[in-house]
Design a protein around this motif. Structure first.
Motif, PDB file in Angstrom:
ATOM      1  N   LEU A 185       0.831  -1.209   0.000  1.00  0.00           N
ATOM      2  CA  LEU A 185       0.000   0.000   0.000  1.00  0.00           C
ATOM      3  C   LEU A 185       0.864   1.258   0.000  1.00  0.00           C
ATOM      4  CD1 LEU A 185      -3.241   0.547   1.978  1.00  0.00           C
ATOM      5  CD2 LEU A 185      -1.459   2.278   2.082  1.00  0.00           C
ATOM      6  N   LEU A 186       1.885   1.278   0.856  1.00  0.00           N
ATOM      7  CA  LEU A 186       2.766   2.444   0.925  1.00  0.00           C
ATOM      8  C   LEU A 186       3.487   2.668  -0.404  1.00  0.00           C
ATOM      9  CD1 LEU A 186       4.368   2.001   4.488  1.00  0.00           C
ATOM     10  CD2 LEU A 186       2.515   3.544   3.830  1.00  0.00           C
ATOM     11  N   ARG A 187       3.944   1.574  -1.005  1.00  0.00           N
ATOM     12  CA  ARG A 187       4.633   1.707  -2.295  1.00  0.00           C
ATOM     13  C   ARG A 187       3.662   2.140  -3.394  1.00  0.00           C
ATOM     14  NH1 ARG A 187       9.739  -0.644  -2.386  1.00  0.00           N
ATOM     15  NH2 ARG A 187      10.205  -2.135  -0.703  1.00  0.00           N
ATOM     16  N   GLY A 188       2.500   1.489  -3.435  1.00  0.00           N
ATOM     17  CA  GLY A 188       1.535   1.758  -4.499  1.00  0.00           C
ATOM     18  C   GLY A 188       1.035   3.190  -4.508  1.00  0.00           C
ATOM     19  N   HIS A 189       0.897   3.775  -3.336  1.00  0.00           N
ATOM     20  CA  HIS A 189       0.415   5.159  -3.237  1.00  0.00           C
ATOM     21  C   HIS A 189       1.555   6.163  -3.074  1.00  0.00           C
ATOM     22  CE1 HIS A 189      -3.974   4.407  -2.976  1.00  0.00           C
ATOM     23  NE2 HIS A 189      -3.595   3.231  -2.492  1.00  0.00           N
ATOM     24  N   ARG A 190       2.789   5.671  -3.153  1.00  0.00           N
ATOM     25  CA  ARG A 190       3.985   6.520  -3.035  1.00  0.00           C
ATOM     26  C   ARG A 190       3.938   7.389  -1.770  1.00  0.00           C
ATOM     27  NH1 ARG A 190       4.477  10.129  -7.379  1.00  0.00           N
ATOM     28  NH2 ARG A 190       2.294   9.876  -7.935  1.00  0.00           N
ATOM     29  N   ILE A 191       3.556   6.752  -0.666  1.00  0.00           N
ATOM     30  CA  ILE A 191       3.433   7.445   0.615  1.00  0.00           C
ATOM     31  C   ILE A 191       4.824   7.825   1.136  1.00  0.00           C
ATOM     32  CG2 ILE A 191       2.719   7.194   3.019  1.00  0.00           C
ATOM     33  CD1 ILE A 191       0.388   7.426   1.011  1.00  0.00           C
ATOM     34  N   ASP A 192       4.969   9.074   1.561  1.00  0.00           N
ATOM     35  CA  ASP A 192       6.254   9.477   2.140  1.00  0.00           C
ATOM     36  C   ASP A 192       6.144   9.961   3.578  1.00  0.00           C
ATOM     37  OD1 ASP A 192       5.078  11.941   1.600  1.00  0.00           O
ATOM     38  OD2 ASP A 192       6.449  12.417  -0.038  1.00  0.00           O
ATOM     39  N   VAL A 193       4.949   9.868   4.195  1.00  0.00           N
ATOM     40  CA  VAL A 193       4.811  10.113   5.629  1.00  0.00           C
ATOM     41  C   VAL A 193       3.515   9.452   6.107  1.00  0.00           C
ATOM     42  CG1 VAL A 193       3.695  12.369   5.260  1.00  0.00           C
ATOM     43  CG2 VAL A 193       4.749  11.850   7.474  1.00  0.00           C
ATOM     44  N   LEU A 194       3.578   8.821   7.266  1.00  0.00           N
ATOM     45  CA  LEU A 194       2.445   8.125   7.880  1.00  0.00           C
ATOM     46  C   LEU A 194       2.045   8.861   9.150  1.00  0.00           C
ATOM     47  CD1 LEU A 194       0.610   5.601   8.579  1.00  0.00           C
ATOM     48  CD2 LEU A 194       2.662   4.565   9.566  1.00  0.00           C
ATOM     49  N   VAL A 195       0.734   8.991   9.371  1.00  0.00           N
ATOM     50  CA  VAL A 195       0.229   9.583  10.610  1.00  0.00           C
ATOM     51  C   VAL A 195      -0.667   8.567  11.295  1.00  0.00           C
ATOM     52  CG1 VAL A 195      -1.007  11.501  11.679  1.00  0.00           C
ATOM     53  CG2 VAL A 195       0.251  11.874   9.551  1.00  0.00           C
ATOM     54  N   THR A 196      -0.414   8.313  12.579  1.00  0.00           N
ATOM     55  CA  THR A 196      -1.211   7.356  13.336  1.00  0.00           C
ATOM     56  C   THR A 196      -1.372   7.811  14.767  1.00  0.00           C
ATOM     57  OG1 THR A 196      -1.382   5.032  14.016  1.00  0.00           O
ATOM     58  CG2 THR A 196       0.825   5.991  13.998  1.00  0.00           C
ATOM     59  N   LYS A 197      -2.447   7.402  15.371  1.00  0.00           N
ATOM     60  CA  LYS A 197      -2.580   7.537  16.821  1.00  0.00           C
ATOM     61  C   LYS A 197      -1.880   6.360  17.492  1.00  0.00           C
ATOM     62  CE  LYS A 197      -7.045   9.962  16.973  1.00  0.00           C
ATOM     63  NZ  LYS A 197      -8.472   9.850  17.367  1.00  0.00           N
ATOM     64  N   ASP A 198      -1.417   6.574  18.715  1.00  0.00           N
ATOM     65  CA  ASP A 198      -0.757   5.504  19.469  1.00  0.00           C
ATOM     66  C   ASP A 198      -1.817   4.578  20.056  1.00  0.00           C
ATOM     67  OD1 ASP A 198       0.961   3.890  20.881  1.00  0.00           O
ATOM     68  OD2 ASP A 198       1.234   5.316  22.525  1.00  0.00           O
ATOM     69  N   SER A 199      -2.471   3.822  19.170  1.00  0.00           N
ATOM     70  CA  SER A 199      -3.543   2.930  19.610  1.00  0.00           C
ATOM     71  C   SER A 199      -3.010   1.702  20.319  1.00  0.00           C
ATOM     72  CB  SER A 199      -4.394   2.514  18.404  1.00  0.00           C
ATOM     73  OG  SER A 199      -4.970   3.640  17.789  1.00  0.00           O
ATOM     74  N   GLY A 200      -1.803   1.265  19.976  1.00  0.00           N
ATOM     75  CA  GLY A 200      -1.262   0.053  20.556  1.00  0.00           C
ATOM     76  C   GLY A 200      -1.917  -1.184  19.943  1.00  0.00           C
ATOM     77  N   GLY A 201      -1.441  -2.352  20.365  1.00  0.00           N
ATOM     78  CA  GLY A 201      -2.007  -3.606  19.885  1.00  0.00           C
ATOM     79  C   GLY A 201      -1.419  -4.045  18.559  1.00  0.00           C
ATOM     80  N   ALA A 202      -1.739  -5.285  18.196  1.00  0.00           N
ATOM     81  CA  ALA A 202      -1.146  -5.887  17.007  1.00  0.00           C
ATOM     82  C   ALA A 202      -1.965  -5.679  15.742  1.00  0.00           C
ATOM     83  CB  ALA A 202      -0.961  -7.393  17.234  1.00  0.00           C
ATOM     84  N   ALA A 203      -3.261  -5.387  15.871  1.00  0.00           N
ATOM     85  CA  ALA A 203      -4.143  -5.388  14.704  1.00  0.00           C
ATOM     86  C   ALA A 203      -3.723  -4.381  13.641  1.00  0.00           C
ATOM     87  CB  ALA A 203      -5.585  -5.121  15.130  1.00  0.00           C
ATOM     88  N   THR A 204      -3.196  -3.227  14.052  1.00  0.00           N
ATOM     89  CA  THR A 204      -2.818  -2.197  13.085  1.00  0.00           C
ATOM     90  C   THR A 204      -1.348  -1.821  13.187  1.00  0.00           C
ATOM     91  OG1 THR A 204      -3.499  -0.419  14.595  1.00  0.00           O
ATOM     92  CG2 THR A 204      -5.158  -1.249  13.051  1.00  0.00           C
ATOM     93  N   ALA A 205      -0.541  -2.645  13.843  1.00  0.00           N
ATOM     94  CA  ALA A 205       0.876  -2.326  14.031  1.00  0.00           C
ATOM     95  C   ALA A 205       1.716  -2.621  12.795  1.00  0.00           C
ATOM     96  CB  ALA A 205       1.430  -3.099  15.221  1.00  0.00           C
ATOM     97  N   ALA A 206       1.191  -3.396  11.843  1.00  0.00           N
ATOM     98  CA  ALA A 206       1.980  -3.771  10.669  1.00  0.00           C
ATOM     99  C   ALA A 206       2.418  -2.552   9.873  1.00  0.00           C
ATOM    100  CB  ALA A 206       1.172  -4.716   9.775  1.00  0.00           C
ATOM    101  N   LYS A 207       1.627  -1.493   9.879  1.00  0.00           N
ATOM    102  CA  LYS A 207       2.002  -0.293   9.126  1.00  0.00           C
ATOM    103  C   LYS A 207       3.293   0.315   9.667  1.00  0.00           C
ATOM    104  CE  LYS A 207      -1.087   2.347  12.096  1.00  0.00           C
ATOM    105  NZ  LYS A 207      -2.445   2.941  12.188  1.00  0.00           N
ATOM    106  N   LEU A 208       3.537   0.169  10.976  1.00  0.00           N
ATOM    107  CA  LEU A 208       4.759   0.711  11.571  1.00  0.00           C
ATOM    108  C   LEU A 208       5.987  -0.064  11.098  1.00  0.00           C
ATOM    109  CD1 LEU A 208       3.410   1.218  15.196  1.00  0.00           C
ATOM    110  CD2 LEU A 208       3.565   2.925  13.375  1.00  0.00           C
ATOM    111  N   THR A 209       5.863  -1.377  11.015  1.00  0.00           N
ATOM    112  CA  THR A 209       6.956  -2.202  10.493  1.00  0.00           C
ATOM    113  C   THR A 209       7.206  -1.882   9.026  1.00  0.00           C
ATOM    114  OG1 THR A 209       6.373  -3.975  12.043  1.00  0.00           O
ATOM    115  CG2 THR A 209       7.768  -4.563  10.171  1.00  0.00           C
ATOM    116  N   ALA A 210       6.124  -1.736   8.255  1.00  0.00           N
ATOM    117  CA  ALA A 210       6.270  -1.401   6.845  1.00  0.00           C
ATOM    118  C   ALA A 210       6.956  -0.054   6.668  1.00  0.00           C
ATOM    119  CB  ALA A 210       4.899  -1.398   6.175  1.00  0.00           C
ATOM    120  N   ALA A 211       6.563   0.933   7.478  1.00  0.00           N
ATOM    121  CA  ALA A 211       7.183   2.256   7.388  1.00  0.00           C
ATOM    122  C   ALA A 211       8.664   2.189   7.736  1.00  0.00           C
ATOM    123  CB  ALA A 211       6.463   3.229   8.323  1.00  0.00           C
TER     124      ALA A 211
END
Length: 248
Positions: A185-211
């Motif tokens: 997703l990050l590559r396909g949309h050519r994302i150069d900055v991610l914004v997230t709330k510190d929700s914690g947990g594993a369900a949405t943490a993959a984006k942090l590893t990808a970034a």
């Protein structure tokens, strides 16, 4: 009389706790959902939907329904609900527990920028990137609406509430997500900055590893503080221990 536990829900932890409580003989569990998601996941116990009318309304509900314990298992950013729950429980004299999953912490290679609020996060963006992946939920996006020179990909479970930035693409999706999927997703949309709330947990943490893998900076909106005198329990076993219900 069977103990009655009210769980303020809407999170995976709330569903896990409700299932544990419902499995214990003699325990009545009511799960309250705010009603912001049109198709919430199934949950054990009796379910009620909608607000209580502030701390006074919640206190009245606790008395009327003879609640013996209150567990606030809402989202870490549900600041108003947490404050109202603490006030209502104190007014009625009902034991209260806050269930909060631990927040995320940066690791080696992460390029994190802390922000105290959504407006503070918006202030950081122009110097970090031009194509923004915004994963802060459907509410509060007005904080970014003035950033007319940036392009946004907004992901949320429900359609986001306006106003939105003028150059916005909306992606409706519910986690959990995979690292491979987030990288694509990050590559396909050519994302150069991610914004997230510190929700914690594993369900949405993959984006942090990808970034991290792609070298994308992350603006992390930190959690609001808990009300004075309120402490949080990080997991369901800890809540059950506090309630004296460790044995099924």
């Amino acid at each position: 009389m069977s103990p009655h536990v009210l769980v303020l829900g809407g999170t995976a932890e709330a569903r896990e706790l409700a299932a544990e409580l419902a499995a214990r003989p003699g325990v009545r569990v009511t799960v309250s959902l705010a009603g912001r998601v049109t198709r919430p996941a199934a949950v054990a116990g009796q379910v009620r939907t909608g607000g209580f009318g502030g701390p006074e309304g919640l206190a009245a509900w606790l008395r009327e329904h003879r609640v013996d314990a209150l567990v606030d298992a809402t989202h870490p950013f549900a600041e108003t609900i947490t404050r109202n729950a603490a006030r209502a429980a104190a007014a009625v004299g009902v034991p209260a527990v806050v269930l909060r999953r631990p927040g995320w912490r940066p690791g080696e290679g992460d390029r994190w920028h802390d922000a105290a609020s959504l407006p503070a996060a918006a202030d950081l963006l122009p110097r970090l990137g031009r194509r923004v992946f915004l994963t802060t939920g459907r509410l509060g996006l007005a904080a970014f609406a003035h950033l007319t020179g940036l392009r946004f990909l907004v992901r949320s479970v429900e359609p986001p509430a306006p106003p939105l930035p003028p150059h916005t693409e909306v992606l409706l999706a519910r986690g959990p997500f995979t690292v491979a999927g987030e990288e694509a997703l990050l590559r396909g949309h050519r994302i150069d900055v991610l914004v997230t709330k510190d929700s914690g947990g594993a369900a949405t943490a993959a984006k942090l590893t990808a970034a991290r893998r792609l070298g994308v900076p992350v603006v992390v909106v930190r959690r609001p503080p808990l009300p004075p005198g309120v402490t949080a329990v990080p997991d369901v076993p800890g809540v059950l221990e506090r309630l004296g219900l460790t044995a099924p």
